[in-house]
Scaffold this motif. Structure first.
Motif, short mmCIF file in Angstrom:
data_model
loop_
_atom_site.label_atom_id
_atom_site.label_comp_id
_atom_site.label_asym_id
_atom_site.label_seq_id
_atom_site.Cartn_x
_atom_site.Cartn_y
_atom_site.Cartn_z
N ALA A 1 29.67 2.18 -11.48
CA ALA A 1 30.04 3.47 -12.16
C ALA A 1 30.77 3.31 -13.31
N LEU A 2 31.19 1.95 -13.80
CA LEU A 2 32.18 1.72 -14.99
C LEU A 2 31.15 1.36 -16.05
N PRO A 3 31.80 1.89 -17.51
CA PRO A 3 31.02 1.57 -18.41
C PRO A 3 30.68 -0.01 -18.55
N ARG A 4 29.50 -0.08 -19.38
CA ARG A 4 29.27 -1.55 -19.67
C ARG A 4 29.44 -1.91 -20.93
N VAL A 5 29.92 -3.08 -21.37
CA VAL A 5 30.29 -3.38 -22.71
C VAL A 5 29.32 -4.73 -23.35
N GLY A 6 28.25 -4.80 -22.67
CA GLY A 6 27.33 -5.73 -23.25
C GLY A 6 27.30 -7.00 -22.05
N GLY A 7 27.04 -8.19 -22.53
CA GLY A 7 26.68 -9.17 -21.56
C GLY A 7 27.84 -10.25 -21.88
N PHE A 8 27.68 -11.38 -20.98
CA PHE A 8 28.62 -12.44 -21.07
C PHE A 8 28.67 -13.23 -22.54
N LEU A 9 27.37 -13.17 -22.96
CA LEU A 9 27.10 -14.06 -24.27
C LEU A 9 27.36 -13.15 -25.39
N ASP A 10 27.30 -11.75 -25.22
CA ASP A 10 27.01 -10.80 -26.19
C ASP A 10 27.75 -9.39 -26.05
N PRO A 11 29.11 -9.72 -25.90
CA PRO A 11 29.87 -8.32 -25.70
C PRO A 11 29.69 -7.55 -26.94
#
Length: 188
Positions: A35-45
């Motif tokens: 349920a936490l907000p997602r802030v992009g990926g490992f390579l592309d935050p």
């Protein structure tokens, strides 16, 4: 805390500190963070998404290839009304992996939890080492990324764990996380 690597999220969860997490990557799949907000990926935050969460701390693994985004995040943080630190961790070898809980525990004001997890992980590595003694060695190509094909090379923690588990890496060279030619992977 906003975490820019699923492995660091796992460290925080293993220390029982889920309540400290404010955001994670889209690659995090632990049910506790669904349920936490997602802030992009490992390579592309996404620096703006991270800034929008007003974190007290951001945790980043330096070899994630996200240096430009993290630099942008640092600029945004300095310019904000509530600047926050970005803790950069270099996690290449097994010693780095075993030290990570201590570093994260200190950063979160929970040094005892970090020390406990680090000790538990070290004991598990030794248990596996004893269990694999005398087993025939298997040749292994440890793949960490598919497009491009990235593998665990010398100096990486998976490469250092393979002998612990009774295996041997087919990768030679000097880079811990090399891009590996597909033709060579098939031939090895």
């Amino acid at each position: 805390v906003v975490v820019l690597a699923p492995s660091l999220t796992d460290v925080i969860l293993a220390m029982g500190l889920r309540d400290r997490l404010a955001g994670v990557t889209r690659l995090d799949d632990a049910p506790e963070v669904a349920a936490l907000p997602r802030v992009g990926g490992f390579l592309d935050p996404n620096p703006e998404a991270i800034l929008g969460l007003s974190p007290d701390l951001v945790l980043w693994i330096t070899d994630g290839g996200a240096l430009a985004a993290v630099r942008r995040l640092a600029e945004l943080s300095r310019a904000s009304r509530r600047p926050f630190p970005i803790l950069a961790l270099q996690v290449d070898g097994l010693a780095d992996v075993l030290a990570t809980p201590r570093i994260v525990g200190e950063a979160l004001g929970e040094p005892a939890r970090g020390e406990s997890l680090a000790r538990e992980l070290s004991q598990e590595v030794e248990r596996l080492r004893r269990r694999a003694e005398g087993l025939p060695r298997r040749r292994v190509l440890f793949v960490v990324g598919r497009e491009p094909l990235v593998v665990a090379g010398p100096g990486s923690f998976p490469d250092e764990l393979l002998p612990v588990c009774g295996a041997e890496s087919v990768v030679r060279g000097t880079r811990p996380w090399p891009v590996y030619p597909l033709e060579k992977a098939v031939a090895d």
